[in-house]
Every structure is written in structure tokens, then in C-alpha cells.
Design a protein around this motif. Sequence first.
Motif, PDB file in Angstrom:
ATOM      1  N   MET A   1     -31.291  34.311 -22.716  1.00  0.00           N
ATOM      2  CA  MET A   1     -30.608  34.755 -24.009  1.00  0.00           C
ATOM      3  C   MET A   1     -29.091  35.256 -23.501  1.00  0.00           C
ATOM      4  N   GLU A   2     -28.196  34.487 -23.773  1.00  0.00           N
ATOM      5  CA  GLU A   2     -26.770  34.825 -23.858  1.00  0.00           C
ATOM      6  C   GLU A   2     -26.243  36.591 -23.590  1.00  0.00           C
ATOM      7  N   ALA A   3     -25.335  36.682 -22.955  1.00  0.00           N
ATOM      8  CA  ALA A   3     -25.420  38.172 -23.313  1.00  0.00           C
ATOM      9  C   ALA A   3     -24.612  38.812 -24.625  1.00  0.00           C
ATOM     10  N   GLU A   4     -23.644  37.573 -25.120  1.00  0.00           N
ATOM     11  CA  GLU A   4     -22.977  38.292 -26.030  1.00  0.00           C
ATOM     12  C   GLU A   4     -23.996  38.404 -27.274  1.00  0.00           C
ATOM     13  N   ARG A   5     -24.906  37.829 -27.754  1.00  0.00           N
ATOM     14  CA  ARG A   5     -26.242  37.187 -28.502  1.00  0.00           C
ATOM     15  C   ARG A   5     -26.727  38.968 -28.371  1.00  0.00           C
ATOM     16  N   LEU A   6     -27.202  38.612 -27.376  1.00  0.00           N
ATOM     17  CA  LEU A   6     -27.595  40.844 -27.195  1.00  0.00           C
ATOM     18  C   LEU A   6     -27.040  41.451 -27.597  1.00  0.00           C
ATOM     19  N   ILE A   7     -26.037  41.820 -27.216  1.00  0.00           N
ATOM     20  CA  ILE A   7     -24.880  42.436 -27.293  1.00  0.00           C
ATOM     21  C   ILE A   7     -24.831  42.498 -28.848  1.00  0.00           C
ATOM     22  N   ALA A   8     -24.199  41.588 -29.275  1.00  0.00           N
ATOM     23  CA  ALA A   8     -24.785  41.680 -31.108  1.00  0.00           C
ATOM     24  C   ALA A   8     -25.977  42.757 -31.741  1.00  0.00           C
ATOM     25  N   ALA A   9     -27.341  41.503 -31.006  1.00  0.00           N
ATOM     26  CA  ALA A   9     -27.909  42.579 -31.178  1.00  0.00           C
ATOM     27  C   ALA A   9     -29.245  43.782 -31.608  1.00  0.00           C
ATOM     28  N   GLY A  10     -27.946  44.790 -30.227  1.00  0.00           N
ATOM     29  CA  GLY A  10     -27.910  45.662 -29.903  1.00  0.00           C
ATOM     30  C   GLY A  10     -26.858  46.954 -30.754  1.00  0.00           C
TER      31      GLY A  10
ATOM     32  N   ALA B   1     -15.698  42.099 -23.910  1.00  0.00           N
ATOM     33  CA  ALA B   1     -15.646  42.477 -24.613  1.00  0.00           C
ATOM     34  C   ALA B   1     -16.507  43.627 -25.637  1.00  0.00           C
ATOM     35  N   ALA B   2     -17.142  43.031 -25.814  1.00  0.00           N
ATOM     36  CA  ALA B   2     -18.287  43.474 -27.174  1.00  0.00           C
ATOM     37  C   ALA B   2     -19.074  44.579 -26.133  1.00  0.00           C
ATOM     38  N   LEU B   3     -19.344  44.393 -25.248  1.00  0.00           N
ATOM     39  CA  LEU B   3     -20.168  45.340 -24.469  1.00  0.00           C
ATOM     40  C   LEU B   3     -19.349  46.662 -24.797  1.00  0.00           C
ATOM     41  N   ALA B   4     -18.297  46.460 -24.143  1.00  0.00           N
ATOM     42  CA  ALA B   4     -17.346  47.942 -24.690  1.00  0.00           C
ATOM     43  C   ALA B   4     -17.547  48.394 -26.332  1.00  0.00           C
ATOM     44  N   LEU B   5     -17.630  47.820 -26.793  1.00  0.00           N
ATOM     45  CA  LEU B   5     -17.480  47.740 -28.296  1.00  0.00           C
ATOM     46  C   LEU B   5     -19.236  48.531 -28.123  1.00  0.00           C
ATOM     47  N   LEU B   6     -19.598  47.715 -27.806  1.00  0.00           N
ATOM     48  CA  LEU B   6     -21.934  48.533 -28.002  1.00  0.00           C
ATOM     49  C   LEU B   6     -21.478  50.133 -26.820  1.00  0.00           C
ATOM     50  N   LEU B   7     -20.851  49.878 -26.027  1.00  0.00           N
ATOM     51  CA  LEU B   7     -21.279  51.308 -25.608  1.00  0.00           C
ATOM     52  C   LEU B   7     -20.176  52.726 -26.043  1.00  0.00           C
ATOM     53  N   GLY B   8     -18.902  52.176 -26.632  1.00  0.00           N
ATOM     54  CA  GLY B   8     -17.953  52.804 -27.501  1.00  0.00           C
ATOM     55  C   GLY B   8     -18.841  53.460 -29.042  1.00  0.00           C
ATOM     56  N   GLU B   9     -19.244  52.484 -29.300  1.00  0.00           N
ATOM     57  CA  GLU B   9     -20.816  52.788 -30.678  1.00  0.00           C
ATOM     58  C   GLU B   9     -22.237  53.912 -29.960  1.00  0.00           C
ATOM     59  N   ALA B  10     -22.172  53.156 -29.109  1.00  0.00           N
ATOM     60  CA  ALA B  10     -23.497  53.939 -27.772  1.00  0.00           C
ATOM     61  C   ALA B  10     -22.790  56.122 -28.149  1.00  0.00           C
TER      62      ALA B  10
ATOM     63  N   SER C   1     -18.687  53.780 -18.058  1.00  0.00           N
ATOM     64  CA  SER C   1     -19.154  52.532 -18.067  1.00  0.00           C
ATOM     65  C   SER C   1     -17.778  51.592 -18.439  1.00  0.00           C
ATOM     66  N   VAL C   2     -17.691  52.332 -20.127  1.00  0.00           N
ATOM     67  CA  VAL C   2     -16.108  51.559 -20.574  1.00  0.00           C
ATOM     68  C   VAL C   2     -14.638  51.641 -19.693  1.00  0.00           C
ATOM     69  N   ASP C   3     -14.706  52.478 -19.275  1.00  0.00           N
ATOM     70  CA  ASP C   3     -13.327  52.199 -17.844  1.00  0.00           C
ATOM     71  C   ASP C   3     -13.606  51.027 -17.386  1.00  0.00           C
ATOM     72  N   ARG C   4     -14.651  51.373 -16.715  1.00  0.00           N
ATOM     73  CA  ARG C   4     -15.350  49.586 -15.496  1.00  0.00           C
ATOM     74  C   ARG C   4     -14.918  48.654 -16.499  1.00  0.00           C
ATOM     75  N   VAL C   5     -15.586  48.663 -17.766  1.00  0.00           N
ATOM     76  CA  VAL C   5     -15.606  47.062 -18.625  1.00  0.00           C
ATOM     77  C   VAL C   5     -13.480  47.307 -18.940  1.00  0.00           C
ATOM     78  N   GLN C   6     -13.109  47.688 -18.823  1.00  0.00           N
ATOM     79  CA  GLN C   6     -11.852  47.631 -19.293  1.00  0.00           C
ATOM     80  C   GLN C   6     -10.975  47.428 -17.902  1.00  0.00           C
ATOM     81  N   SER C   7     -11.721  48.025 -16.995  1.00  0.00           N
ATOM     82  CA  SER C   7     -11.154  47.069 -15.976  1.00  0.00           C
ATOM     83  C   SER C   7     -10.540  45.967 -15.610  1.00  0.00           C
ATOM     84  N   MET C   8     -12.323  45.240 -15.472  1.00  0.00           N
ATOM     85  CA  MET C   8     -12.453  44.647 -15.800  1.00  0.00           C
ATOM     86  C   MET C   8     -11.950  43.200 -16.738  1.00  0.00           C
TER      87      MET C   8
END
Length: 176
Positions: free
Chosen positions: A1-10, A93-102, A132-139
Motif C-alpha cells: 500500500m502507498e505510504a500516504e494511504r497508510l499514514i492517513a489510516a494511522g 509532510a503527512a508523516l511529520a503530522l502523524l508523528l507530531g500527533e503521536a 524523528s520529526v527533525d529528520r523528516v523536516q530535514s528531508m
Amino acid sequence: MEAERLIAAGRSALAGSRGVPAVMAEAWQAQALARAVGGQLARYGPAELRTDARGLSETCALGSAVLDYPMVPAGGVRASQLTEVAHVARALAALALLLGEAGIALVGVACGTEEEGLYWQCIESIDAVDESVDRVQSMLRRLAEQERERDRPPERERDGPFGVVHGPAGFVAGQP
């Protein structure tokens, strides 16, 4: 499954989680998904992101290991369904949101518990989420820099602080 769909599900599962075990399980799922996305980008992503992606994967592995409450629902580990990261910037960007919410959810658990062990698990996991959020933002910054470089018009030839002077040189050479 595509990453964005999995992140949205998370994100949806985290928002719907009630009670400490459910929140802890979803925080663990978020870390596992970030680890999987990092691993996917480290192997197949743009070359300039591979070091940060590898670091993201390693950080999330540590963050997942901290949590004792991975009561994974019957559906299993969501991250195991990851097949591709089609749009890297959007997925990050979606992953950063998920991690922030977690991270916010873990703060809520830490503030609401009287159990010292659970409190420190949350604090350590919050630290891993922040890294992790710092790494994602760096990317994301690297991708934005690349985009700017690609869209920048080619520089003109320069011959000093004001560029190349074109035209007759008579006045400069002392000719009227």
C-alpha cells in the motif's frame, strides 16, 4: 500500500484511539510506519535523502523498542503493508503530522498516569518522536532546496559585482 494511504489510516486510528493501551499501540504503529518509510527511502529514495532516511529508520526503531504496550490490533502492523512512497514530499509532510500527533498523544498519556514506568516510557518515546520529526523536516528542507535549484534560471556570466558590462568601452577607455 502507498505510504500516504497508510499514514492517513494511522492518523485516523490515532485520532480514534481511546484509553492508554490504544494510544500506546497507535504511537507504536506510528513509529513502526516511520521506520518503514525511512527504510524504503534509504533503499529506493533520492540519493540526497538516504542518510537522513536511514537515520529516521534507526531512530524509530529505538522509539518503538521503548514502548511496552504494542498491543497490536488484529490487523497487524500497519507498516508491513508499505509497498511504495509515490510522492516523497507529500508522504514526508503527512508523516511529520502523524508523528507530531503521536507525540501529543504520548504527552497526554504521560501527564495522566501515576505509573512511573509508563511515564518514563512515554517521555523516552516522545524524545524519539521529536528526533524523528527533525529528520523528516530535514528531508523536506532538502527537497525544497532541490526544487528551488531546479527552478532557478541559469546565472548569467559574471565579470564583477555588477555583472558583465556590455556596450562601447570608449568612455571607460578615456575616449569621448
